[in-house]
Design a protein around this motif. Sequence first.
Motif, short mmCIF file in Angstrom:
data_model
loop_
_atom_site.label_atom_id
_atom_site.label_comp_id
_atom_site.label_asym_id
_atom_site.label_seq_id
_atom_site.Cartn_x
_atom_site.Cartn_y
_atom_site.Cartn_z
N UNK A 239 0.72 -1.14 -0.19
CA UNK A 239 -0.11 -0.05 -0.02
C UNK A 239 0.96 1.17 0.05
N UNK A 240 0.49 2.37 -0.66
CA UNK A 240 1.07 3.50 -0.71
C UNK A 240 1.13 4.34 0.60
N UNK A 241 2.06 4.84 0.90
CA UNK A 241 2.28 5.60 2.09
C UNK A 241 1.97 7.11 1.89
N UNK B 264 0.47 13.46 -6.73
CA UNK B 264 1.73 13.42 -5.48
C UNK B 264 1.04 14.33 -4.34
N UNK B 265 0.31 15.21 -4.55
CA UNK B 265 -0.14 16.15 -3.54
C UNK B 265 -1.66 16.61 -3.74
N UNK B 266 -2.29 16.60 -2.64
CA UNK B 266 -3.84 16.77 -2.96
C UNK B 266 -4.44 17.10 -1.45
N UNK B 267 -5.72 17.65 -1.59
CA UNK B 267 -6.55 17.78 -0.54
C UNK B 267 -7.62 17.11 -0.53
N UNK B 268 -7.94 15.98 0.52
CA UNK B 268 -9.30 15.11 0.46
C UNK B 268 -10.44 15.88 0.54
N UNK B 269 -11.55 15.42 -0.32
CA UNK B 269 -12.84 16.05 -0.12
C UNK B 269 -13.30 15.87 1.18
N UNK C 79 -2.40 16.46 1.79
CA UNK C 79 -1.86 15.11 1.85
C UNK C 79 -0.86 14.85 0.74
N UNK C 80 0.28 14.06 0.92
CA UNK C 80 1.20 13.90 -0.27
C UNK C 80 1.68 12.36 0.11
N UNK C 81 2.31 12.01 -1.10
CA UNK C 81 2.78 10.76 -1.09
C UNK C 81 4.29 10.78 -0.73
N UNK C 82 4.84 9.39 -0.86
CA UNK C 82 6.35 9.33 -0.60
C UNK C 82 7.25 9.97 -1.75
N UNK C 83 6.97 10.04 -2.82
CA UNK C 83 7.57 10.86 -4.00
C UNK C 83 7.60 12.15 -3.72
N UNK C 84 6.67 12.87 -3.14
CA UNK C 84 6.93 14.42 -2.68
C UNK C 84 7.70 14.45 -1.67
N UNK C 85 7.31 13.59 -0.62
CA UNK C 85 8.14 13.80 0.64
C UNK C 85 9.50 13.74 0.38
N UNK D 68 -0.16 9.99 7.61
CA UNK D 68 -1.57 10.47 7.36
C UNK D 68 -2.56 9.37 7.91
N UNK D 69 -1.97 8.14 8.18
CA UNK D 69 -2.98 7.07 8.49
C UNK D 69 -3.38 7.22 10.10
N UNK D 70 -2.74 7.84 10.80
CA UNK D 70 -3.21 8.27 12.08
C UNK D 70 -3.06 9.75 12.48
N UNK D 71 -4.23 10.39 12.78
CA UNK D 71 -4.18 11.84 12.95
C UNK D 71 -3.78 11.81 14.40
#
Length: 220
Positions: A25-27, A186-191, A197-203, A217-220
């Motif tokens: 699963x993607x991070x 690679x970067x977005x705002x959830x509806x 939120x970003x993925x590992x590539x952007x990080x 982001x899996x745990x706030x």
Amino acid sequence: MLDTRRERQLMAESSIEKRLGKSKAAKFYHVGMGGFHTALAVEIENIAVLNASGVLSASGVLMSPPGGRSFPPLPEPPRLLIDPSLGRAPADWELFDDFWLVSDRMKRVLETVDREGVAFLRCETRSLGRKPAPDYWLCDVIRILDAIDEEKSKGKILDDGTEYRRYDITATFSLAFKEEAVGSAHIFRPRFWGNIICDQVMKDACRGMRGIRFRDASVW
């Protein structure tokens, strides 16, 4: 012969590991600001002009227009005084009203990794000293995706079943994301959730940038 067999075995194991790695699963990460506690050395010099045009909120904050993410129709670019007498020098990534203030090098990273996910507005900058002020941009993450998997996430959803639902982050909330909805972003705002939120590539691409912080982001 034994060496050849061992080499083949190692090659096969390596191939399996690669396939397993691809299936993981993607991070995803929540994107925020690093721990600064001192005043930012930035002052908007034309705040009166911007305020008179009606683009600021009642509290004088520069806000994105209702109904989506973008910059309001400004009568002129923000004019920023950046000077050490005002506080600490701005980092590469700074919270700035409803947007982010980013350096030239941060802008290049964001554009290179995911140009469609971000928008920029150049600011006019000056300093009180002899050295010219660095260039800075207002930045907004404009991509909004219906990417939160509510069935797999754990936590309380407020106003569920409506267009105004939101997630209660006052308690422990575990977020799961729909990778098919994220796609190549690679970067977005959830509806229904305004955080970035970003993925590992952007990080990974932001390594060395000052002022930006990433949290699982899996745990706030």
